[in-house]
Design a protein around this motif. Structure first.
Motif, PDB file in Angstrom:
ATOM      1  N   ASN A  72     -25.989  19.301 -11.195  1.00  0.00           N
ATOM      2  CA  ASN A  72     -26.971  20.312 -10.771  1.00  0.00           C
ATOM      3  C   ASN A  72     -28.292  20.282 -11.369  1.00  0.00           C
ATOM      4  O   ASN A  72     -29.194  20.598 -10.433  1.00  0.00           O
ATOM      5  N   GLN A  73     -28.548  19.475 -12.221  1.00  0.00           N
ATOM      6  CA  GLN A  73     -30.051  19.118 -12.615  1.00  0.00           C
ATOM      7  C   GLN A  73     -30.415  18.202 -11.647  1.00  0.00           C
ATOM      8  O   GLN A  73     -31.701  18.425 -11.522  1.00  0.00           O
ATOM      9  N   ASN A  74     -29.694  17.120 -11.141  1.00  0.00           N
ATOM     10  CA  ASN A  74     -30.193  16.367  -9.849  1.00  0.00           C
ATOM     11  C   ASN A  74     -30.704  17.222  -8.746  1.00  0.00           C
ATOM     12  O   ASN A  74     -31.752  17.118  -8.369  1.00  0.00           O
ATOM     13  N   ASN A  75     -29.881  18.192  -8.592  1.00  0.00           N
ATOM     14  CA  ASN A  75     -30.266  19.170  -7.468  1.00  0.00           C
ATOM     15  C   ASN A  75     -31.519  19.678  -7.536  1.00  0.00           C
ATOM     16  O   ASN A  75     -32.320  20.045  -6.892  1.00  0.00           O
ATOM     17  N   ASN A  76     -31.652  20.425  -8.873  1.00  0.00           N
ATOM     18  CA  ASN A  76     -32.814  21.174  -9.112  1.00  0.00           C
ATOM     19  C   ASN A  76     -34.205  20.355  -8.944  1.00  0.00           C
ATOM     20  O   ASN A  76     -35.179  21.043  -8.808  1.00  0.00           O
ATOM     21  N   LEU A  77     -34.006  19.278  -9.331  1.00  0.00           N
ATOM     22  CA  LEU A  77     -35.262  18.527  -9.087  1.00  0.00           C
ATOM     23  C   LEU A  77     -35.351  18.002  -7.723  1.00  0.00           C
ATOM     24  O   LEU A  77     -36.585  17.928  -7.245  1.00  0.00           O
ATOM     25  N   PHE A  78     -34.292  17.623  -7.042  1.00  0.00           N
ATOM     26  CA  PHE A  78     -34.451  16.995  -5.810  1.00  0.00           C
ATOM     27  C   PHE A  78     -34.872  18.100  -4.695  1.00  0.00           C
ATOM     28  O   PHE A  78     -35.436  17.533  -3.497  1.00  0.00           O
ATOM     29  N   LYS A  79     -34.484  19.451  -4.771  1.00  0.00           N
ATOM     30  CA  LYS A  79     -34.976  20.276  -3.868  1.00  0.00           C
ATOM     31  C   LYS A  79     -36.473  20.405  -3.866  1.00  0.00           C
ATOM     32  O   LYS A  79     -36.752  21.248  -2.822  1.00  0.00           O
ATOM     33  N   ASN A  80     -37.162  19.999  -4.830  1.00  0.00           N
ATOM     34  CA  ASN A  80     -38.669  19.970  -5.067  1.00  0.00           C
ATOM     35  C   ASN A  80     -39.341  18.878  -4.161  1.00  0.00           C
ATOM     36  O   ASN A  80     -40.585  18.589  -3.958  1.00  0.00           O
ATOM     37  N   LEU A  81     -38.631  17.879  -4.012  1.00  0.00           N
ATOM     38  CA  LEU A  81     -38.998  16.535  -3.224  1.00  0.00           C
ATOM     39  C   LEU A  81     -39.161  16.711  -1.904  1.00  0.00           C
ATOM     40  O   LEU A  81     -38.445  17.535  -1.105  1.00  0.00           O
ATOM     41  N   ILE A  82     -40.240  16.144  -1.250  1.00  0.00           N
ATOM     42  CA  ILE A  82     -40.258  15.947   0.187  1.00  0.00           C
ATOM     43  C   ILE A  82     -40.098  14.541   0.597  1.00  0.00           C
ATOM     44  O   ILE A  82     -39.860  14.300   1.867  1.00  0.00           O
ATOM     45  N   LYS A  83     -40.169  13.643  -0.105  1.00  0.00           N
ATOM     46  CA  LYS A  83     -39.977  12.256  -0.005  1.00  0.00           C
ATOM     47  C   LYS A  83     -39.615  11.266  -1.288  1.00  0.00           C
ATOM     48  O   LYS A  83     -39.510  11.738  -2.437  1.00  0.00           O
ATOM     49  N   THR A  84     -39.190  10.156  -1.068  1.00  0.00           N
ATOM     50  CA  THR A  84     -39.162   9.213  -2.159  1.00  0.00           C
ATOM     51  C   THR A  84     -39.658   7.983  -1.863  1.00  0.00           C
ATOM     52  O   THR A  84     -40.279   7.508  -0.656  1.00  0.00           O
ATOM     53  N   ASN A  85     -39.635   7.033  -2.895  1.00  0.00           N
ATOM     54  CA  ASN A  85     -40.038   5.678  -2.654  1.00  0.00           C
ATOM     55  C   ASN A  85     -39.237   4.650  -3.598  1.00  0.00           C
ATOM     56  O   ASN A  85     -38.476   5.179  -4.148  1.00  0.00           O
ATOM     57  N   GLY A  86     -39.471   3.408  -3.460  1.00  0.00           N
ATOM     58  CA  GLY A  86     -38.805   2.536  -4.196  1.00  0.00           C
ATOM     59  C   GLY A  86     -38.521   2.846  -5.910  1.00  0.00           C
ATOM     60  O   GLY A  86     -37.470   2.692  -6.248  1.00  0.00           O
ATOM     61  N   VAL A  87     -39.676   3.037  -6.331  1.00  0.00           N
ATOM     62  CA  VAL A  87     -39.630   3.305  -7.875  1.00  0.00           C
ATOM     63  C   VAL A  87     -38.762   4.544  -8.209  1.00  0.00           C
ATOM     64  O   VAL A  87     -37.766   4.701  -9.087  1.00  0.00           O
ATOM     65  N   HIS A  88     -39.250   5.595  -7.515  1.00  0.00           N
ATOM     66  CA  HIS A  88     -38.416   6.806  -7.807  1.00  0.00           C
ATOM     67  C   HIS A  88     -36.951   6.663  -7.442  1.00  0.00           C
ATOM     68  O   HIS A  88     -36.116   7.244  -8.374  1.00  0.00           O
ATOM     69  N   ALA A  89     -36.489   5.961  -6.315  1.00  0.00           N
ATOM     70  CA  ALA A  89     -35.306   5.763  -5.942  1.00  0.00           C
ATOM     71  C   ALA A  89     -34.447   5.023  -6.948  1.00  0.00           C
ATOM     72  O   ALA A  89     -33.177   5.391  -7.450  1.00  0.00           O
ATOM     73  N   LEU A  90     -35.165   4.052  -7.804  1.00  0.00           N
ATOM     74  CA  LEU A  90     -34.690   3.362  -8.806  1.00  0.00           C
ATOM     75  C   LEU A  90     -34.197   3.933  -9.792  1.00  0.00           C
ATOM     76  O   LEU A  90     -33.238   3.771 -10.546  1.00  0.00           O
ATOM     77  N   LEU A  91     -35.329   4.893 -10.451  1.00  0.00           N
ATOM     78  CA  LEU A  91     -35.160   5.660 -11.362  1.00  0.00           C
ATOM     79  C   LEU A  91     -34.009   6.592 -11.215  1.00  0.00           C
ATOM     80  O   LEU A  91     -33.164   6.959 -12.272  1.00  0.00           O
ATOM     81  N   SER A  92     -33.868   7.344 -10.180  1.00  0.00           N
ATOM     82  CA  SER A  92     -32.694   8.059  -9.783  1.00  0.00           C
ATOM     83  C   SER A  92     -31.293   7.285  -9.903  1.00  0.00           C
ATOM     84  O   SER A  92     -30.313   7.910 -10.458  1.00  0.00           O
ATOM     85  N   LEU A  93     -31.294   6.136  -9.348  1.00  0.00           N
ATOM     86  CA  LEU A  93     -29.923   5.296  -9.496  1.00  0.00           C
ATOM     87  C   LEU A  93     -29.799   5.031 -11.073  1.00  0.00           C
ATOM     88  O   LEU A  93     -28.621   4.835 -11.346  1.00  0.00           O
ATOM     89  N   VAL A  94     -30.571   4.570 -11.721  1.00  0.00           N
ATOM     90  CA  VAL A  94     -30.628   4.288 -13.128  1.00  0.00           C
ATOM     91  C   VAL A  94     -30.085   5.559 -13.774  1.00  0.00           C
ATOM     92  O   VAL A  94     -29.047   5.495 -14.572  1.00  0.00           O
ATOM     93  N   GLN A  95     -30.441   6.891 -13.530  1.00  0.00           N
ATOM     94  CA  GLN A  95     -29.947   7.949 -14.115  1.00  0.00           C
ATOM     95  C   GLN A  95     -28.426   8.003 -13.925  1.00  0.00           C
ATOM     96  O   GLN A  95     -27.699   8.602 -14.758  1.00  0.00           O
TER      97      GLN A  95
END
Length: 202
Positions: A72-95
């Motif tokens: 749910n925390q992931n959803n609450n943050l992702f709903k405010n995104l409009i795009k991603t990049n390599g660094v952000h994707a990496l941090l999300s996958l580490v999480q």
């Protein structure tokens, strides 16, 4: 549709699938076994068997609840995104990897025999929560979020997601007090941190 938007959608779907698998494995591994159909000889049948193994059911509630909380925390943050990049994707996958480690430690020691096991579970969740907030702050700094969100809102959203990792940090220490205290803390600490983090009226 822009490539970075497609990338965000694929990342979000991948994370959702992994969380669904984690939740499934928690339930399957914590449900009490019923070899030889022994429960058929008990007064209330399968219900008696479930009551006799209530500690495993509590673990499902806690482990599954925590996994859903981070989803749910992931959803609450992702709903405010409009795009991603390599660094952000990496941090999300580490999480996500840290939450997977939490499930691994939870399944490896369901009875909390070793004090290190609950400490490792809480430690993984603490790091996962802070990594998620770090990914959010990075996304805000690099204009990966919706334009109408200003800096005050960015900070407020980050603060709103502090409850999970702060609870986990405290529970790293409580793991060495005992499994009962550690278990109860998952129910007691969140309301405390929600109250502490709630904006105070000036």
């Amino acid at each position: 549709m822009k490539p970075e938007t497609v990338y965000l959608q694929r990342l979000s779907r991948f994370i959702d699938v992994v969380y669904a698998l984690l939740f499934f494995h928690l339930i399957i591994n914590y449900l009490p076994t019923f070899e030889d159909m022994e429960w058929t000889h008990k007064p209330l049948g399968l219900l008696s068997h479930m009551v006799d193994n209530r500690s495993e059911l509590l673990r499902i509630f806690i482990g599954g609840g925590l996994a859903l909380l981070y989803w749910n925390q992931n959803n609450n943050l992702f709903k405010n995104l409009i795009k991603t990049n390599g660094v952000h994707a990496l941090l999300s996958l580490v999480q996500l990897f840290l939450v997977v480690l939490f499930v691994y430690f939870a399944i490896a020691d369901p009875a909390l025999v070793s004090k290190s096991s609950p400490a490792l579970q809480a430690g993984c969740l603490a790091l996962a929560g802070f990594t998620s907030i770090g990914a959010w702050m990075y996304a805000a700094k690099n204009k990966l979020i919706r334009e109408e969100i200003d800096q005050e809102q960015v900070k407020a959203i980050a603060k709103d997601n502090l409850m999970e990792p702060l609870t986990a940090v405290v529970n790293v220490g409580l793991a060495f007090v005992g499994p009962l205290v550690w278990t109860l803390a998952w129910f007691v600490l969140p309301p405390v941190f929600i109250w502490l983090l709630k904006p105070k009226n000036k």
